[in-house]
Write an enzyme that holds these catalytic residues in place. Structure first.
Site, PDB file in Angstrom:
ATOM      1  N   PRO A   1       0.806  -1.218   0.000  1.00 23.48           N
ATOM      2  CA  PRO A   1       0.000   0.000   0.000  1.00 23.48           C
ATOM      3  C   PRO A   1       0.841   1.271   0.000  1.00 23.48           C
ATOM      4  O   PRO A   1       1.644   1.497   0.903  1.00 23.48           O
ATOM      5  CB  PRO A   1      -0.815  -0.107   1.293  1.00 23.48           C
ATOM      6  CG  PRO A   1      -0.292  -1.268   2.039  1.00 23.48           C
ATOM      7  CD  PRO A   1       0.793  -1.916   1.263  1.00 23.48           C
ATOM      8  N   GLU A   2       0.670   2.082  -1.037  1.00 22.02           N
ATOM      9  CA  GLU A   2       1.326   3.381  -1.126  1.00 22.02           C
ATOM     10  C   GLU A   2       0.220   4.438  -1.065  1.00 22.02           C
ATOM     11  O   GLU A   2      -0.919   4.098  -0.772  1.00 22.02           O
ATOM     12  CB  GLU A   2       2.146   3.462  -2.431  1.00 22.02           C
ATOM     13  CG  GLU A   2       3.136   2.313  -2.548  1.00 22.02           C
ATOM     14  CD  GLU A   2       3.931   2.296  -3.846  1.00 22.02           C
ATOM     15  OE1 GLU A   2       4.148   3.366  -4.426  1.00 22.02           O
ATOM     16  OE2 GLU A   2       4.344   1.205  -4.268  1.00 22.02           O
TER      17      GLU A   2
ATOM     18  N   HIS B   1      -4.262 -14.440  10.364  1.00 19.34           N
ATOM     19  CA  HIS B   1      -3.521 -13.213  10.064  1.00 19.34           C
ATOM     20  C   HIS B   1      -4.260 -11.952  10.496  1.00 19.34           C
ATOM     21  O   HIS B   1      -3.779 -10.843  10.292  1.00 19.34           O
ATOM     22  CB  HIS B   1      -3.231 -13.126   8.563  1.00 19.34           C
ATOM     23  CG  HIS B   1      -2.396 -14.256   8.054  1.00 19.34           C
ATOM     24  ND1 HIS B   1      -1.121 -14.495   8.513  1.00 19.34           N
ATOM     25  CD2 HIS B   1      -2.662 -15.228   7.140  1.00 19.34           C
ATOM     26  CE1 HIS B   1      -0.630 -15.572   7.902  1.00 19.34           C
ATOM     27  NE2 HIS B   1      -1.548 -16.022   7.068  1.00 19.34           N
TER      28      HIS B   1
ATOM     29  N   ARG C   1       2.466 -10.330   6.690  1.00 18.80           N
ATOM     30  CA  ARG C   1       3.886 -10.215   7.068  1.00 18.80           C
ATOM     31  C   ARG C   1       4.143  -9.412   8.341  1.00 18.80           C
ATOM     32  O   ARG C   1       5.285  -9.293   8.781  1.00 18.80           O
ATOM     33  CB  ARG C   1       4.677  -9.627   5.903  1.00 18.80           C
ATOM     34  CG  ARG C   1       4.767 -10.643   4.772  1.00 18.80           C
ATOM     35  CD  ARG C   1       5.529 -10.140   3.588  1.00 18.80           C
ATOM     36  NE  ARG C   1       5.007 -10.783   2.402  1.00 18.80           N
ATOM     37  CZ  ARG C   1       5.399 -10.516   1.175  1.00 18.80           C
ATOM     38  NH1 ARG C   1       6.317  -9.600   0.966  1.00 18.80           N
ATOM     39  NH2 ARG C   1       4.873 -11.150   0.164  1.00 18.80           N
TER      40      ARG C   1
END
Length: 296
Positions: free
Chosen positions: A2-3, A112, A131
């Site tokens: 995500p940017e 997650h 992650r």
DNA sequence: AGTAATCCCTGGCAGC
DNA sequence: TGCTGCCAGGGATTAC
């Protein structure tokens, strides 16, 4: 990953869903995500708070919950999805057969899903992060402006902060490669690996060029390309290359419109020659050797 | 001080 | 088939 366009898309989706919602209970399942304060303190602090407003600075989401400002960075694989019981539909929920990723509007808690905010109306906001590079921080409203991760951020594209003068200033004495400079959040906030490659292609600059070696014309092209590629990403709901999904759990479509990122070996859309991939400061960089010559 | 390398983390995947 | 090792990468930290 995500940017700015992805985070902004998530923000807009969340605004539609959670403004005015009051947090009844916070569940934290991983100790890695909450950086400050201690997880149980965050849990307690958020209880009974009402989400008033959601803003964004660079890749950070800022949830104004009244007594606090919750700063969320999604890292590499962070997902924030809204869950409404009334909308539950098993037909919309499935697990990808190979990747195990959830592909649905309604995301359920899985191994997650590290944090969940449960609202008084029975709905929820789930934070899922494979992650676990994402981080949550809680500040008092008056502390936010002085928060260390905030004060260092560079100008915000699309705002009056983003000026040609400041842009030029950031190049002075910088001997590092332009790709590395673009990834530095102190340079321009919100640019990540995908949009850095796209901006360099747009402005026809080789990623390994030393920043200070860029001509005025090249700097000008880059200055204009950065907001352009970010706007394009935003227009198409973000780039879903790997794990990115919006607040509704849906993928964006900008990955279909990328010019260089992820297109190694494919034809350059400008000159038809082959796109190459190299590693610059531990990050993959995609470029066209013909359109972006390493000429200096 | 500026720049580069290292590390965190998991799932995917190539290779055997 | 199952195991091993490598790769992806944002940003904090460490090293130079």
């Amino acid at each position: 990953m995500p940017e700015l366009p992805e985070v902004e898309t998530i923000r807009r989706g969340l605004v539609e869903k959670v403004i005015g919602r009051t947090i009844e209970r916070v569940e934290i399942r991983s100790n890695r995500i909450v950086l400050y304060p201690k997880p149980n303190q965050l849990q307690e602090a958020l209880r009974h708070q009402t989400i008033r407003q959601i803003s964004r600075r660079g890749k950070f989401l800022v949830l104004d919950v009244g007594d606090y400002h919750l700063l969320i960075h999604l890292g590499m694989t962070g997902q924030l999805t809204y869950w409404a019981q009334s909308q539950e539909d098993d037909n919309l929920f499935f697990r990808h057969p190979r990747t195990g990723l959830q592909k649905a509007r309604q995301h359920r808690v899985d191994k997650h899903t590290h944090i969940s905010l449960y609202f008084t109306n029975g709905e929820a906001l789930h934070y899922r992060d494979i992650r676990q590079f994402g981080r949550w921080r809680l500040y008092r409203p008056e502390e936010l402006a002085m928060a260390p991760e905030f004060v260092k951020l560079g100008p915000e594209p699309f705002t009056a902060d983003y000026t040609w003068k400041r842009f030029l200033e950031a190049f002075k004495g910088r001997k590092l490669r332009i790709k590395s400079l673009l990834l530095d959040q102190r340079f321009v906030a919100g640019v990540g690996n995908i949009y850095a490659d796209e901006a360099l292609f747009d402005s026809r600059i080789h990623p390994e060029r030393k920043a200070e070696s860029l001509s005025n014309d090249e700097k000008r092209r880059l200055f204009r390309a950065i907001p352009r590629v970010l706007k394009r990403g935003l227009k198409y709901g973000g780039t879903s290359f790997q794990d990115y999904i919006n607040a509704e759990g849906l993928a964006g479509t900008n990955q279909e419109r990328l010019h260089v990122y992820g297109r190694e070996g494919e034809k350059c859309l400008r000159c038809k020659l082959s796109i190459q991939r190299i590693v610059v400061s531990q990050r993959s960089s995609h470029f066209c050797p013909h359109c972006q010559p390493d000429n200096k």
